[in-house]
Design a protein around this motif. Structure first.
Motif, PDB file in Angstrom:
ATOM      1  N   THR A  25     -32.074   2.016  89.096  1.00  0.00           N
ATOM      2  CA  THR A  25     -31.375   2.531  88.036  1.00  0.00           C
ATOM      3  C   THR A  25     -31.639   3.943  87.604  1.00  0.00           C
ATOM      4  O   THR A  25     -30.906   4.612  87.669  1.00  0.00           O
ATOM      5  CB  THR A  25     -31.543   1.815  86.761  1.00  0.00           C
ATOM      6  OG1 THR A  25     -31.117   0.326  87.000  1.00  0.00           O
ATOM      7  CG2 THR A  25     -30.658   2.379  85.513  1.00  0.00           C
ATOM      8  N   ASN A  26     -33.114   4.115  87.656  1.00  0.00           N
ATOM      9  CA  ASN A  26     -33.477   5.773  87.549  1.00  0.00           C
ATOM     10  C   ASN A  26     -32.889   6.632  88.626  1.00  0.00           C
ATOM     11  O   ASN A  26     -32.699   7.599  88.541  1.00  0.00           O
ATOM     12  CB  ASN A  26     -34.823   5.614  87.283  1.00  0.00           C
ATOM     13  CG  ASN A  26     -35.367   4.920  86.054  1.00  0.00           C
ATOM     14  OD1 ASN A  26     -34.561   4.913  84.918  1.00  0.00           O
ATOM     15  ND2 ASN A  26     -36.590   4.646  86.052  1.00  0.00           N
ATOM     16  N   LEU A  36     -29.241   7.374  88.409  1.00  0.00           N
ATOM     17  CA  LEU A  36     -29.231   8.205  87.205  1.00  0.00           C
ATOM     18  C   LEU A  36     -29.619   9.709  87.559  1.00  0.00           C
ATOM     19  O   LEU A  36     -28.812  10.924  87.320  1.00  0.00           O
ATOM     20  CB  LEU A  36     -30.009   7.746  86.054  1.00  0.00           C
ATOM     21  CG  LEU A  36     -30.039   8.713  84.848  1.00  0.00           C
ATOM     22  CD1 LEU A  36     -28.483   8.915  84.232  1.00  0.00           C
ATOM     23  CD2 LEU A  36     -30.922   8.041  83.764  1.00  0.00           C
TER      24      LEU A  36
END
Length: 480
Positions: free
Chosen positions: A270-271, A274
């Motif tokens: 997820t990071n 992003l």
């Protein structure tokens, strides 16, 4: 099965067939081998008994003939000193032959230089006795010949026809040969029956093993009786139980590892996604520079956590393989080097250390890893300005105790045994970083080195880890 030899100057075939030169006995089924072994033993026994019976009967018949000839010779010798017997010598010889059919007679009375009666060929030598009597027995032309003389010059020669005795011996040999052949055939049949009946339990065990190999079901095999085969079956069941336990632990390890890896992988993905979105054209300025740096730090921390978790999993899955190098390890030095690493991570925690010079045989890397995990665990749960107390105490000539006590919140009594389980973390500590594998690695390493570990409460309410290890006191300086 083919095995490729080492390359080099070998000009032979590139593959060698394993088992191509197996012996005949290795290729023969076990029932046939047992039957043939029974046949060989029985055939040898029957043959030996047959030969001994034939030989003993032959000797017995010859001995009986010799005794009868000797008795008759003694009677004739006694008559040779009777003048009336000598006057009618021809008639006496004829009369003797009528009452002893198949026997020829020749006599030489005392003082005579010639022999009267049948012409009997002689062979052999005389044997002198203490009474001056000479006797010799030999076989000539199918006859048993006895020559006997007395001490006054008389001599008797008897020849017994042995054709009848030879026919009896030949008949006996034929009968014994037939009996031997029948016994051998019976031995072959009995050997097959015994081998088949005796190997039924082994065949049952083989079918059970084949079923396990085909179905991969590690179910215990039924045990019958209490003989050697039953003991073998019990040993095999124990092996199956060990294999089943190993499979269960492997399955649990894979499942737990997958579960534990899933969370940091999802967060890291997820990071990273992003960060990728923020680096696209036109996405600049959507978050502050501080938030951007925080995302980068989170990704690095998650990568570090993933690396540590994978390292713990590899260490936990390791076995004490034969190629593992065992050497002499100075426990005090291992503790000192581990303390340096832990102090760099927790400089706000004080360490009180009391060591002894102690030497043991083990794997240097694994012991260092176990000590680091113990000290890391104590430092992690100690508050700032807390104290971690490390002490060594000799219990016996070959036993030492190492205690690591912290100033943290401690472990509840109901959780003290479970903290050594893989991936276990108490509910109130699940939000804390860590994989839950550190203490499991410590316990596995200590048990592999003949040691043990248990948990108790420290003097200030924290956790005290008590380790026992084998070894001996050394003359060196522990270093602290």
């Amino acid at each position: 099965m083919l095995r490729r030899p080492a390359t080099g100057g070998d000009t032979s075939s590139p593959y060698v067939a394993v088992g191509a030169h197996e012996s005949w006995s290795a290729r023969t089924p076990l029932p046939w081998r047992l039957a043939l072994l029974t046949f060989a033993v029985v055939a040898f026994a029957v043959g030996a008994v047959t030969f001994l019976a034939y030989w003993s009967v032959s000797l017995s018949i010859n001995a009986r003939v010799d005794r009868e000839l000797d008795r008759k010779a003694n009677a004739v010798l006694e008559n040779l000193v009777d003048p009336l017997y000598l006057i009618n010598l021809e008639w006496e010889i004829q009369h003797f032959k009528e009452y002893s059919p198949g026997t020829r007679l020749a006599v030489s009375p005392p003082g005579w230089s010639f022999v009267r009666g049948d012409a009997i060929p002689l062979d052999g030598t005389f044997r002198e006795t203490a009474e001056g009597v000479s006797t010799v027995v030999h076989a000539v032309g199918g006859e048993r010949v006895l020559l006997k003389s007395d001490g006054v010059g008389g001599m008797v020669i008897l020849a017994q026809d042995m054709s009848g005795a030879h026919e009896q011996i030949a008949s006996l040999g034929a009968v014994l040969l037939v009996i031997a052949l029948l016994g051998i055939l019976l031995a072959v049949a009995s050997g097959l029956v015994v081998a088949t009946a005796g190997l039924k339990p082994l065949q049952r065990l083989q079918r059970a093993v084949d079923h396990i190999a085909d179905t991969d079901e590690l179910r215990p095999i039924a045990v019958y009786g209490n003989d050697t085969l039953a003991q073998l079956t019990r040993s095999f069941n124990a092996m199956l139980a060990t294999l089943q336990e190993s499979r269960r632990r492997q399955t649990e390890l894979v499942a737990d590892a997958g579960h534990e890896l899933k969370t940091p992988l999802t967060s890291m993905r997820t990071n990273i996604e992003l960060l990728m979105m923020l680096n696209r054209e036109g996405a600049a300025g959507r978050i502050t520079e501080q938030d951007h740096r925080d995302l980068e730090r989170d990704v690095l921390a998650q990568m570090t956590e993933m690396s540590a978790l994978i390292g713990d999993l590899v260490e936990l899955a390791r076995e004490d393989t034969p190629d593992t190098v065992w050497e002499s390890v100075e426990l005090g030095e291992a503790i000192c080097s581990s303390l340096e690493r832990v102090r760099r991570r927790r400089s706000d925690v004080d360490f009180e250390v009391t060591l002894l010079p102690w030497e043991l045989s083990g794997e240097q890397f694994a012991l260092n890893r176990a000590v680091v995990n113990l000290l890391d665990n104590a430092a992690k749960w100690s508050p700032p300005e807390g104290v971690v107390r490390v002490a060594m105490r000799q219990l016996a000539d070959d036993r030492v105790e190492l205690t690591v006590a912290d100033s943290g919140p401690g472990i509840r009594p109901e959780d003290r045994e479970r903290v050594f389980e893989r991936f276990y973390r108490s509910p109130e500590n699940r939000s804390q970083p860590g994989s839950g594998l550190g203490l499991a690695i410590v316990k596995q390493t200590l048990e592999r080195h003949g040691g043990a570990i248990r948990v108790s409460e420290s003097d200030d309410g924290g956790t005290r880890m008590i380790v026992e290890l084998p070894g001996r006191r050394s003359a060196g300086d522990p270093g602290e």
